[in-house]
Design an enzyme around this catalytic site. Structure first.
Site, PDB file in Angstrom:
ATOM      1  N   LYS B  83       0.854  -1.186   0.000  1.00  0.00           N
ATOM      2  CA  LYS B  83       0.000   0.000   0.000  1.00  0.00           C
ATOM      3  C   LYS B  83       0.890   1.236   0.000  1.00  0.00           C
ATOM      4  O   LYS B  83       1.904   1.287   0.724  1.00  0.00           O
ATOM      5  CB  LYS B  83      -0.902  -0.026   1.241  1.00  0.00           C
ATOM      6  CG  LYS B  83      -1.977   1.045   1.268  1.00  0.00           C
ATOM      7  CD  LYS B  83      -2.873   0.881   2.504  1.00  0.00           C
ATOM      8  CE  LYS B  83      -4.028   1.868   2.527  1.00  0.00           C
ATOM      9  NZ  LYS B  83      -4.902   1.682   3.716  1.00  0.00           N
ATOM     10  N   SER B 158      -9.870   1.499   2.599  1.00  0.00           N
ATOM     11  CA  SER B 158      -8.997   2.301   1.773  1.00  0.00           C
ATOM     12  C   SER B 158      -7.912   1.523   1.035  1.00  0.00           C
ATOM     13  O   SER B 158      -7.346   2.043   0.074  1.00  0.00           O
ATOM     14  CB  SER B 158      -8.328   3.367   2.634  1.00  0.00           C
ATOM     15  OG  SER B 158      -7.449   2.781   3.569  1.00  0.00           O
ATOM     16  N   SER B 182     -10.032  -0.838   6.842  1.00  0.00           N
ATOM     17  CA  SER B 182      -9.422  -0.587   5.529  1.00  0.00           C
ATOM     18  C   SER B 182      -8.659  -1.756   4.929  1.00  0.00           C
ATOM     19  O   SER B 182      -8.230  -1.683   3.777  1.00  0.00           O
ATOM     20  CB  SER B 182      -8.491   0.620   5.601  1.00  0.00           C
ATOM     21  OG  SER B 182      -9.229   1.814   5.531  1.00  0.00           O
TER      22      SER B 182
END
Lengths: 102, 485
Positions: B83, B158, B182
């Site tokens: 990420k 997310s 997330s």
């Protein structure tokens, strides 16, 4: 017990200033409406009797965490300054802090 | 695709075994994955950056070590996607925000160091909702990521890029971060496994901070065993994170065969029967409970009353912490600077142009919740609700070993469906925020689909440091999941 007030357009303008964000008139309207709806949803906690409940700021019981006071390498200054928008003489350079530019 | 359908040779553990024994080269493995990325990431936009050349070099080095008789580690030659809020030395780390565009961190996050030390090969940085604020990966300065199962739908967020990358076969495993769901929610929407570890079980050093009392790094994988293997590598104490729990990473892969005979499983009423839970999701959670019962566990309903207030508390606490953490983006030390005659105006212009709408919304919400006159009514109350949630979970865990719920109230929704209504978007997190506020571990396991064929995730929650029992239950669910060949 403090009651949750309804957030106003002036409140949003105030917090935007505190957070150093500039909003257009249209953004102020949109954000005021959206933040009011989120805060209205949060009113469910208002009905709870929490007088005797201690707050939790952190999920893991932490005390001060100490480490040995030993000299060791830190980040390389030149490498860090190379990532800055502006640097001079080993320091971060910023525009004038007070008043107008010379 | 169900987790159990993954061919053994395509799993992280399968790849590592083959590379370590010299039957497959790391270079060949990384080329296969780079080819898959090149073929489809133009459509999905899972990656902000593909580090193809570095990945090839790293894979070559792994193969050389194997040829020299060395063992490169438990994840030898395994492609991994990160990420883009995890710092990578010399490699741009953007948080999908204009304000960090072009920034190259001078250090690696601890989790990145540990993956590389275990032989993993980083293939790129994945898209996210800006600063991890969102549930659809639509709040990205670089455009949305799309769901590999149906590109007209969101991947969740997310960590949507990391979830989509694993679901699309771009990498067998990836890392995300989970503040209020997330990792788990995008895992559910993309049909992969996603783990939020116990708060403090994985180092946050080098994870760009959103809400520091909630943020945790964790893995995505197509199988429960791969997720366990990655968590074993990234977990354990780190002296550079003072909130890191001072104990080693637990053994997890060895637990997976232990089964669930005699375990007590609680179905959380408030999270299973709450408003907005789609019938197709609720039905799969019931199926999952029945499957665990058939495997020897006992299943009962349990109430966690304060969980209904989780969303309210979360959307006061997380923005409050974010408003403080994001004060550092001021155009002085890194990232974007928008020039102005004075430093004060430079701050204003940099932050106004650098942050997107959702980040501004959360900063203002948090600033308001912390401001004079409102602190007690909002932030103070939310912290007390957090205590209630912890107490209610403690009571539930006196009767049950693990708790079960949907991961997300819905399956993947169409792009744009919720972008105009922040509150509707926040409702995605209703099932995941309670364990975040408590600091407890939770895992999302794919368990069948809804009537439209979209993946459903079942959430298994456990008490703090309960990862071993949580993974046992996850493995049993995976073995019983519909679609197993």
């Amino acid at each position: 017990m403090a009651r949750m007030a309804h957030i106003t357009r002036d409140d949003v303008a105030h917090v935007a200033r505190l957070a150093r964000l500039q909003l257009t008139d249209e953004e102020l309207d949109t954000f005021t409406d959206q933040l009011a709806r989120v805060l209205d949803h949060a009113r469910d906690v208002e009905a709870l009797d929490l007088a005797d409940v201690p707050p939790t700021s952190h999920p893991y019981p932490l005390r001060n965490v100490m480490r040995p006071d030993e000299v060791r390498p830190s980040l390389d200054r030149d490498e860090v300054l190379a990532a800055a928008p502006a640097a001079e003489d080993g320091q971060f350079r910023v525009p004038p802090v007070l008043g107008e530019a010379p | 695709m169900s987790a159990a359908d993954v061919p053994a040779g395509d799993t992280a553990l399968g790849i590592a075994a083959a590379v370590r024994s010299g039957t497959r080269s790391a270079v060949e493995v990384v080329e296969e994955h780079l080819t898959a990325i090149a073929a489809r990431d133009g459509e999905l936009n899972a990656f902000n950056l593909v580090t193809a050349d570095q990945a090839r070099q790293a894979a070559l080095a792994i193969d050389e070590r194997v040829a020299a008789g060395e063992d490169p580690g438990p994840l030898a030659g395994v492609p991994v996607a990160l990420k883009d809020n995890l710092c990578t030395r010399g490699v741009p780390t953007t948080c999908s925000s204009r304000i960090l565009e072009g920034w190259r961190p001078p250090y690696d996050a601890t989790v990145v160091e540990r993956l590389v030390a275990a032989g993993a090969v980083v293939v790129g940085k994945t898209n996210l909702d800006e600063f991890a604020m969102g549930s659809s990966t639509e709040n990205s300065a670089f455009g949305p990521t799309r769901n590999p199962h149906d590109p007209s739908r969101v991947p969740g967020g997310s960590s949507g890029g990391s979830a989509a990358a694993v679901a699309a076969g771009f990498a067998p495993v990836s890392l995300g971060s989970d503040t209020g769901g997330s990792i788990r929610q995008p895992a559910a929407l993309c049909g992969v496994v996603g783990v939020k570890p116990t708060y403090g079980a994985v180092s946050r050093y080098g994870l760009v901070a959103f809400a520091s009392s909630l943020d945790q790094v964790g893995p995505f994988a197509r199988t429960v065993a791969d997720a366990a293997a990655v968590l074993e590598v990234i977990g354990g104490h780190d002296p550079r994170d003072s909130t890191s729990i001072p104990r080693p990473a637990p053994s997890l892969v060895a637990e997976l065969e232990a089964g669930v005979q005699g375990l007590r499983v609680g179905l959380v009423t408030e999270l299973c029967e709450g408003e907005g839970i789609e019938p197709g999701v609720a039905a799969r959670v019931d199926d999952a409970a029945a499957a665990l019962e058939a495997a020897g566990a006992t299943v009962d309903k349990v109430s966690v009353p304060a969980a209904v207030h989780g969303l309210s508390a979360y959307y006061l606490i997380a923005p409050a912490e974010a408003s403080s953490n994001l004060a550092r983006y001021d155009g002085v030390r890194y990232g974007l600077r928008v020039d102005a005659p004075t430093t004060g105006e430079m701050y204003d212009r940099t932050r106004t142009e650098g942050f997107g709408a959702e980040v501004k919304r959360r900063i203002m919400l948090g600033t308001y919740a912390l401001s004079a006159g409102y602190y007690e009514a909002f932030y103070g109350k939310a912290q007390k609700v957090r205590t209630l949630i912890i107490r209610d979970f403690e009571a539930a865990y006196e009767q049950f070993d693990v708790l079960l719920s949907p991961t997300s109230p819905t399956t993947a929704f169409p792009l744009g469906a919720k972008t105009a209504d922040p509150l509707a978007m926040y409702m995605n997190d209703v099932c995941t925020v309670p364990s975040s506020l408590a600091g407890h571990p939770a895992i999302s396991v794919p368990f069948g689909t809804d009537e439209s064929g979209l993946p459903v995730g079942v959430q298994v929650m456990a008490p703090a440091l309960g990862e071993p029992v949580m993974f046992r239950v996850a493995a049993a669910l995976e073995a019983a999941a519909p679609g197993r060949g």
